[in-house]
Each structure stands twice: as C-alpha cells, then as structure tokens.
Design an enzyme around this catalytic site. Sequence first.
Site, PDB file in Angstrom:
ATOM      1  N   CYS A  76       0.818  -1.220   0.000  1.00  0.00           N
ATOM      2  CA  CYS A  76       0.000   0.000   0.000  1.00  0.00           C
ATOM      3  C   CYS A  76       0.856   1.276   0.000  1.00  0.00           C
ATOM      4  CB  CYS A  76      -0.962  -0.027   1.160  1.00  0.00           C
ATOM      5  SG  CYS A  76      -2.522  -0.695   0.632  1.00  0.00           S
TER       6      CYS A  76
ATOM      7  N   HIS B 111      -3.392  -5.528   1.707  1.00  0.00           N
ATOM      8  CA  HIS B 111      -2.795  -5.656   3.057  1.00  0.00           C
ATOM      9  C   HIS B 111      -2.673  -7.113   3.482  1.00  0.00           C
ATOM     10  CE1 HIS B 111      -2.676  -1.432   4.503  1.00  0.00           C
ATOM     11  NE2 HIS B 111      -3.521  -1.281   3.488  1.00  0.00           N
TER      12      HIS B 111
ATOM     13  N   GLU C 237      -0.926  -8.347   5.775  1.00  0.00           N
ATOM     14  CA  GLU C 237      -0.721  -8.482   7.234  1.00  0.00           C
ATOM     15  C   GLU C 237      -2.053  -8.522   7.984  1.00  0.00           C
ATOM     16  OE1 GLU C 237      -0.543  -5.794   5.551  1.00  0.00           O
ATOM     17  OE2 GLU C 237      -1.303  -4.102   6.711  1.00  0.00           O
TER      18      GLU C 237
HETATM   19  N1  GLN Z   1      -3.949   6.091   1.033  1.00  0.00           N
HETATM   20  C1  GLN Z   1      -2.661   5.797   1.562  1.00  0.00           C
HETATM   21  C2  GLN Z   1      -1.594   6.667   0.933  1.00  0.00           C
HETATM   22  O1  GLN Z   1      -1.817   7.280  -0.050  1.00  0.00           O
HETATM   23  C3  GLN Z   1      -2.303   4.347   1.362  1.00  0.00           C
HETATM   24  C4  GLN Z   1      -3.338   3.467   2.010  1.00  0.00           C
HETATM   25  C5  GLN Z   1      -2.771   2.341   2.778  1.00  0.00           C
HETATM   26  O2  GLN Z   1      -1.567   2.219   2.945  1.00  0.00           O
HETATM   27  N2  GLN Z   1      -3.644   1.520   3.251  1.00  0.00           N
HETATM   28  O3  GLN Z   1      -0.514   6.724   1.450  1.00  0.00           O
END
Ligand code: GLN
Length: 200
Positions: free
Chosen positions: A85, A180, A182
């Site tokens: 992410c 994710h 985890e």
């Molecule tokens: N929206 C977050 C970002 O732009 C990323 C989202 C996440 O890590 N779950 O950093």
Amino acid sequence: MIRAGVLSLQGAVPEHLRALTRAMEAEGLEGESVTVRESKDLEAIDCLVIPGGESTTIGKLLHRFNMHEPIRRRAAEGMPILGTCAGCILLAKSGDGTLEKAGIELLGLMDMSVSRNSYGRQKESFEVPLEIDGLVEDFPAIFIRGPEITETWGGCIPLAKLDDTAVMVRQGNLMALTFHPELSDDVRIHRMLLSLVTRT
Ligand code: GLN
C-alpha cells in the site's frame, strides 16, 4: 538466523512484525522480526517490509531521518523488500503527482507508476480471493484505500491482477502490493519475502 525488518516510522507495523514471525515459524527458520527506525538499523537486517499507512507521513519521516539513500543502497545490494500500500507507493518510480507536489520524494526503485487512493475510501474496503503466481490457492486480499498500479515497464512483472490491473508486482528482489497481507491470517506472502532471503 534471519532478521526481518519492518520500517517503523508510521503505519501497520505490529501486524507485519507478527506476520513475519509466524512466516519464519511456518518456514522452519530461526530468526526474529525487528523494527527499523533509523538508517543504521538497515545494516542489521536481511529483508525489509515497508508497511501501509500514509505515504505522505512515511515519506516525510524517511526524509527527516535521511533514509532514502540507505534504503536504495540496501536494495541495490540485493536485500529483499516488500512494500504494501503506502509502501508500494514509495517504491514506485512515478506517482500521481500528489506526493511530488507536497515535496515528498519517492524511493523510486521499481519500474511502475501508481495512483493513490484508487480502491475506495476507508469504509469501502473489501476482501477478494486473489490468484497469485507461485501460490497454489487463492490469497484473501484485503484492499483499504490502496493505490492503483497504473503502468509497469522494464523489469517489473505483475504476479497478480484484479480486473486486468496489476495488484502485486515483482522486480528481482523487490515486491510491491496494493493490498494488506498483514491483515489476514495467511502468511504466504511474508513467506515469499523470506524465501527471497534464503535464496540469495
Ligand atoms: N492512502 C494511503 C496513501 O496514499 C495508502 C493506504 C494504505 O496504505 N492503506 O498513502
């Protein structure tokens, strides 16, 4: 003895530490999961997770602690890195302009472009069974405001796609995902990271 690090500036740190410990047990490996808060910590680890969280915050803290170059150097030395992410955003060579506009430097290690917040708002998070190259059974992938990988080139190879869009990619010792791992009980992706260590 493997030391698996989690970049611990902001984000889903304890979840990744736990998942890495469980992945070591599953692989029958001796070792420990450790937090990485400053550049000298990078010298003592065999692989690194860059967790989800807020890429703006993590990016600013990387800058404050002068960690961009040391991470790039460890990556060039072949240390396996998994970015999820926000971590995926920071690994990309090109973003959607929002981080750049805020003066935040990407690590720029993987041949891909990303666009932030593509998979809905927090309350629109979802889980989907995902087919991943190298895994026999589908992985329960949880998406929370993840980025979209809008383009890949060069050495960056998709390992999983959702609706024709790459959601997991690998470039040599580097892996990035827009969900994710985890947050599920399934530690097979963390095991993939550990297997990159034991193979090098
Ligand atoms: N929206 C977050 C970002 O732009 C990323 C989202 C996440 O890590 N779950 O950093």
